[in-house]
Design a protein around this motif. Sequence first.
Motif, PDB file in Angstrom:
ATOM      1  N   THR A  77      51.066  54.213  67.877  1.00  0.00           N
ATOM      2  CA  THR A  77      49.919  53.781  66.495  1.00  0.00           C
ATOM      3  C   THR A  77      50.594  54.106  65.427  1.00  0.00           C
ATOM      4  O   THR A  77      50.612  53.309  64.385  1.00  0.00           O
ATOM      5  CB  THR A  77      48.573  54.728  66.718  1.00  0.00           C
ATOM      6  N   TYR A 104      46.415  45.342  73.195  1.00  0.00           N
ATOM      7  CA  TYR A 104      44.930  46.655  73.305  1.00  0.00           C
ATOM      8  C   TYR A 104      44.532  47.679  72.760  1.00  0.00           C
ATOM      9  O   TYR A 104      43.658  47.454  72.867  1.00  0.00           O
ATOM     10  CB  TYR A 104      45.397  46.921  75.297  1.00  0.00           C
ATOM     11  N   MET A 105      45.880  47.952  72.171  1.00  0.00           N
ATOM     12  CA  MET A 105      45.458  49.331  71.076  1.00  0.00           C
ATOM     13  C   MET A 105      45.189  48.639  70.262  1.00  0.00           C
ATOM     14  O   MET A 105      44.184  49.609  69.338  1.00  0.00           O
ATOM     15  CB  MET A 105      46.183  50.980  71.335  1.00  0.00           C
ATOM     16  N   ARG A 106      45.238  47.325  69.402  1.00  0.00           N
ATOM     17  CA  ARG A 106      45.107  47.057  68.631  1.00  0.00           C
ATOM     18  C   ARG A 106      42.927  46.172  68.206  1.00  0.00           C
ATOM     19  O   ARG A 106      43.311  45.556  69.299  1.00  0.00           O
ATOM     20  CB  ARG A 106      45.645  46.113  68.152  1.00  0.00           C
ATOM     21  N   LYS A 107      42.766  46.919  67.084  1.00  0.00           N
ATOM     22  CA  LYS A 107      41.176  46.321  66.815  1.00  0.00           C
ATOM     23  C   LYS A 107      40.851  44.461  66.145  1.00  0.00           C
ATOM     24  O   LYS A 107      40.378  44.158  66.490  1.00  0.00           O
ATOM     25  CB  LYS A 107      40.500  46.731  66.297  1.00  0.00           C
ATOM     26  N   ASP A 108      42.399  44.032  65.727  1.00  0.00           N
ATOM     27  CA  ASP A 108      42.164  43.383  64.206  1.00  0.00           C
ATOM     28  C   ASP A 108      42.741  42.034  65.501  1.00  0.00           C
ATOM     29  O   ASP A 108      43.713  41.502  65.206  1.00  0.00           O
ATOM     30  CB  ASP A 108      43.959  43.410  63.059  1.00  0.00           C
ATOM     31  N   LYS A 109      41.479  41.366  66.210  1.00  0.00           N
ATOM     32  CA  LYS A 109      41.800  40.332  67.079  1.00  0.00           C
ATOM     33  C   LYS A 109      42.511  39.059  67.192  1.00  0.00           C
ATOM     34  O   LYS A 109      43.143  38.575  67.398  1.00  0.00           O
ATOM     35  CB  LYS A 109      40.477  40.545  67.997  1.00  0.00           C
ATOM     36  N   THR A 153      52.623  45.047  69.570  1.00  0.00           N
ATOM     37  CA  THR A 153      51.138  46.184  68.531  1.00  0.00           C
ATOM     38  C   THR A 153      52.113  46.683  67.667  1.00  0.00           C
ATOM     39  O   THR A 153      51.738  47.449  67.275  1.00  0.00           O
ATOM     40  CB  THR A 153      52.734  47.385  69.476  1.00  0.00           C
TER      41      THR A 153
END
Length: 238
Positions: A77, A104-109, A153
């Motif tokens: 991250t 998958y760890m990102r929130k900003d789709k 990522t």
Amino acid sequence: MALLDVSDIHVRYGDMVALRGLSLKVEEGEVVCIIGPNGAGKSTTLAAIAGGVRPYRGEIRYDGQPILGTPPDKIATMGVSLVPEGRHIFGSLTVAENLIIGAYMRKDKAEVARDRERILALLPRLAERIDFPAGRLSGGEQQMLAVARAVMTRPKLLLVDEPSLGLAPKIVDQIYEILLELRKTEGLTLVINEQSSNRVLKFADRVNVLRQGEIRLAGTAAELADGAAIRQAYFGFE
Ligand code: ATP
């Protein structure tokens, strides 16, 4: 300040000493290659930076912060991504699904979707095969997918372990062209492991020769261009 500053790290697997006092500095935007024979400690070096193995001595700073002992997911991250040797893509999942796993760890789709399109624009062969199972891609395409997945990522520092393994020279050149293009478009800094210096001298800014857990030689690609010093360090002729 260097983006990555690895200082005097030592790594052991049981009684086996894999790294004995390795130091390495990488400036932002550089392409730095580590070359060395089988078992020299190249994969261990990248694993130590990514947090997968823990050196028992030394220090690693990334972006000015000490990261030794930080868990791998936290290091990821912070902007460090590893493309492992052997690619480790999911063969039964599609190209698109493999790319989603990278993010998958990102929130900003919405940003993820934009990144995906931008990266695929650089990789038309993957774009054409977006709904294919990744296992049906050629070796070179799978390597490109592994790189693309890591770039999803949004790393600052991309660590690439032996991208040319098992690939034809022409395909290897294409992989390197893509890595250099990604450096430009994504603002990446690259550390790349290789067994041979063939391509490396053409594409890298700086080269380090690793043998038996120690850096034996370091210099700019221009300084080492004639290859003689590299051969000496690599094979250990004194
Ligand atoms: P290769 O080109 O084969 O990947 P490498 O330069 O990446 O080689 P490493 O994989 O880092 O070298 O291995 C360095 C040394 O540590 C080798 O002698 C290897 O056998 C040993 N080693 C690596 N991983 C482990 C492990 N999990 N357990 C025990 N020994 C290991």
